[in-house]
Design a protein around this motif. Sequence first.
Motif, short mmCIF file in Angstrom:
data_model
loop_
_atom_site.label_atom_id
_atom_site.label_comp_id
_atom_site.label_asym_id
_atom_site.label_seq_id
_atom_site.Cartn_x
_atom_site.Cartn_y
_atom_site.Cartn_z
N ASN A 157 -45.82 4.85 -29.07
CA ASN A 157 -46.07 6.10 -29.77
C ASN A 157 -45.61 7.24 -28.87
N LYS A 158 -45.80 8.46 -29.29
CA LYS A 158 -45.23 9.59 -28.54
C LYS A 158 -45.86 9.76 -27.16
N ASN A 159 -47.05 9.19 -26.97
CA ASN A 159 -47.74 9.35 -25.69
C ASN A 159 -47.59 8.15 -24.75
N THR A 160 -46.89 7.13 -25.20
CA THR A 160 -46.73 5.92 -24.39
C THR A 160 -45.83 6.19 -23.19
N ARG A 161 -46.17 5.58 -22.07
CA ARG A 161 -45.33 5.62 -20.88
C ARG A 161 -44.84 4.21 -20.57
N VAL A 162 -43.64 4.13 -20.01
CA VAL A 162 -43.12 2.87 -19.47
C VAL A 162 -42.99 3.05 -17.97
N VAL A 163 -43.60 2.14 -17.22
CA VAL A 163 -43.52 2.18 -15.76
C VAL A 163 -42.71 0.97 -15.30
N ILE A 164 -41.54 1.24 -14.74
CA ILE A 164 -40.66 0.19 -14.21
C ILE A 164 -40.84 0.15 -12.70
N VAL A 165 -41.25 -0.98 -12.19
CA VAL A 165 -41.40 -1.18 -10.74
C VAL A 165 -40.30 -2.13 -10.31
N ASP A 166 -39.35 -1.61 -9.55
CA ASP A 166 -38.18 -2.40 -9.17
C ASP A 166 -37.52 -1.72 -7.98
N ASN A 167 -36.64 -2.41 -7.32
CA ASN A 167 -35.82 -1.75 -6.31
C ASN A 167 -35.00 -0.65 -6.97
N ILE A 168 -34.90 0.48 -6.29
CA ILE A 168 -33.99 1.56 -6.73
C ILE A 168 -32.97 1.73 -5.63
N MET A 169 -31.72 1.48 -5.96
CA MET A 169 -30.66 1.49 -4.97
C MET A 169 -30.19 2.91 -4.68
N LEU A 170 -30.09 3.24 -3.40
CA LEU A 170 -29.51 4.50 -2.96
C LEU A 170 -28.05 4.28 -2.61
N TYR A 171 -27.24 5.30 -2.81
CA TYR A 171 -25.87 5.24 -2.32
C TYR A 171 -25.89 5.45 -0.81
N ALA A 172 -24.91 4.88 -0.12
CA ALA A 172 -24.85 5.06 1.33
C ALA A 172 -24.38 6.46 1.70
N SER A 173 -23.78 7.16 0.75
CA SER A 173 -23.28 8.52 1.00
C SER A 173 -24.41 9.54 0.85
N ARG A 174 -24.22 10.70 1.46
CA ARG A 174 -25.21 11.78 1.33
C ARG A 174 -25.26 12.30 -0.11
N ASP A 175 -24.12 12.33 -0.77
CA ASP A 175 -24.07 12.79 -2.16
C ASP A 175 -24.54 11.65 -3.05
N GLN A 176 -25.64 11.85 -3.75
CA GLN A 176 -26.21 10.81 -4.61
C GLN A 176 -25.90 11.04 -6.09
N SER A 177 -25.11 12.05 -6.41
CA SER A 177 -24.81 12.39 -7.80
C SER A 177 -23.47 11.81 -8.22
N ILE A 178 -23.33 11.58 -9.52
CA ILE A 178 -22.08 11.08 -10.08
C ILE A 178 -21.60 12.09 -11.12
N GLU A 179 -20.38 12.58 -10.95
CA GLU A 179 -19.86 13.61 -11.85
C GLU A 179 -19.82 13.11 -13.29
N GLY A 180 -20.40 13.91 -14.17
CA GLY A 180 -20.39 13.59 -15.59
C GLY A 180 -21.40 12.54 -16.01
N GLN A 181 -22.31 12.15 -15.11
CA GLN A 181 -23.29 11.13 -15.45
C GLN A 181 -24.69 11.65 -15.18
N ASP A 182 -25.60 11.35 -16.09
CA ASP A 182 -27.00 11.75 -15.93
C ASP A 182 -27.61 10.99 -14.75
N SER A 183 -28.01 11.73 -13.73
CA SER A 183 -28.60 11.09 -12.55
C SER A 183 -30.10 10.92 -12.67
N GLY A 184 -30.67 11.36 -13.76
CA GLY A 184 -32.11 11.25 -13.92
C GLY A 184 -32.82 12.16 -12.94
N ILE A 185 -34.09 11.91 -12.72
CA ILE A 185 -34.88 12.67 -11.76
C ILE A 185 -34.93 11.89 -10.46
N SER A 186 -34.77 12.55 -9.34
CA SER A 186 -34.76 11.86 -8.06
C SER A 186 -35.99 12.23 -7.25
#
Length: 468
Positions: free
Chosen positions: A367-396
């Motif tokens: 329903n509109k109030n439901t949350r999904v909690v995903i517990v998993d590894n989240i991979m970081l890029y090895a570079s300082r820049d973690q954004s991808i041009e033209g792609q939604d990076s979500g919330i960090s």
Amino acid sequence: MDIQQIEALSSLIATSVAELKQLQGALKTTQHTASTAKAEFLKPSLQVVAAASQLIALVRTPERYLMDISTGHQLSSSLRVVVETNVPEILREKGKGPKRALHVKEISTYNGVNHLKLSRIIRLLATHHIFEEVAPDVYANNNISIALDTGKSLAELKANPEEKYDGTNGIAALVGIFSDETMHNSVCIADILKDPETTNSFSPFDAPFSRAWPGTRNIKMYDWLNLPENRPRLKRFGMGMNGMNSMTPSDAILRGFNWASLPEGSIVVDCGGGVGSVSLPIVQTCPQIHLIVQDTGPVVAEAPAFWQANQPEALAQGRVSFQPHDFFQPQPSVNNNVSVFLLRMIMHNWPDVECVQILKRVRESCNKNTRVVIVDNIMLYASRDQSIEGQDSGISDPDALAPEPLLANWGAANALSYKQDINMLSNHNACERTVPEFAELLSQSGFRIVEVHQAHQSWLPQIVAVPI
């Protein structure tokens, strides 16, 4: 050789060690595991490991560094030998003197392995700080090798070899899995990637596993493990998953999403939750929550006994219940007012197509109030820049990155996440994912990310998403 960077890394090690010394001084225990299991120890410990490994890469010649990396499989092979031939248990039970040491010839009399070959195996491990060679060909456990000890007697191990890992913390089982099935599968990665017919496939049937064993071309690894002839491997796999859990504090699930914020009567569904061991702390600390543990029928059949032993009050009060369920199928119709769907260590086992199927089944019951909690590894890029041009990076999570001059993803201190990513490729043609990759999966399934708990003090990162 970059002397300026070497000096910066050396300085970071010094300041991190000083911080660890101060933290250790506040503790009454000197046990390494007890200390570093505490959240405040984690960041300075990671900084020491990351900086030290980066220093090694800087000061060694490229050729020597590459040779060390390319022969790393010998360490896995050697670990498999000592685990499967009970070397840690032999040293603990039969060793002599204050260090419980034993000559390799005596070790050989207990496990039947040629002593000349076995000594070379153990010496390689001792050279990497696993075991100690206290005199020529005389070995003892140290604080690392003892983690491989199942605690069982040699008589027990001989009488019931299939039960070697039962009742243990699962670390030895996990080492057994990684140095056996997973290493075997990984040998075939190059074959799969070079083949034009499989390189672009993300089907589980085209995982490197499919070429690693006789008769595995048309079967998934999990189904293969369930074959009668693989019963010992399946038992080891089950205990190995306990090993993954044992490496994180029991309350790790509480370090992210605010479970206490859920109102009275909230329903939490633990999808693929086993017997519910990971979500147990939620019920213990949040009495207003009703937990539904979902997994296959045979698995959830074992769950009431677990809860009776660990939280009988919740069982008696009806605050926990169990549902046999396949998460590729629609959620049971009674689950129409769920507050949170928890998916812990589920997504990394499946390629994108299957992940979207799982998430869409969850979305159908939201329903509109439901949350999904995903517990998993989240991979970081090895570079300082973690954004991808033209792609939604979500919330960090702004605290997720390592400080300079370390690699942004913490380098070797966080290498297990990247090795696990290749494990998932080897075994299932699946992967660990970055935040942008999770954002894409969730978007395709009708969700958007609202929280990311990625900093290492969260132990296992969490992503919180809501329906759109």
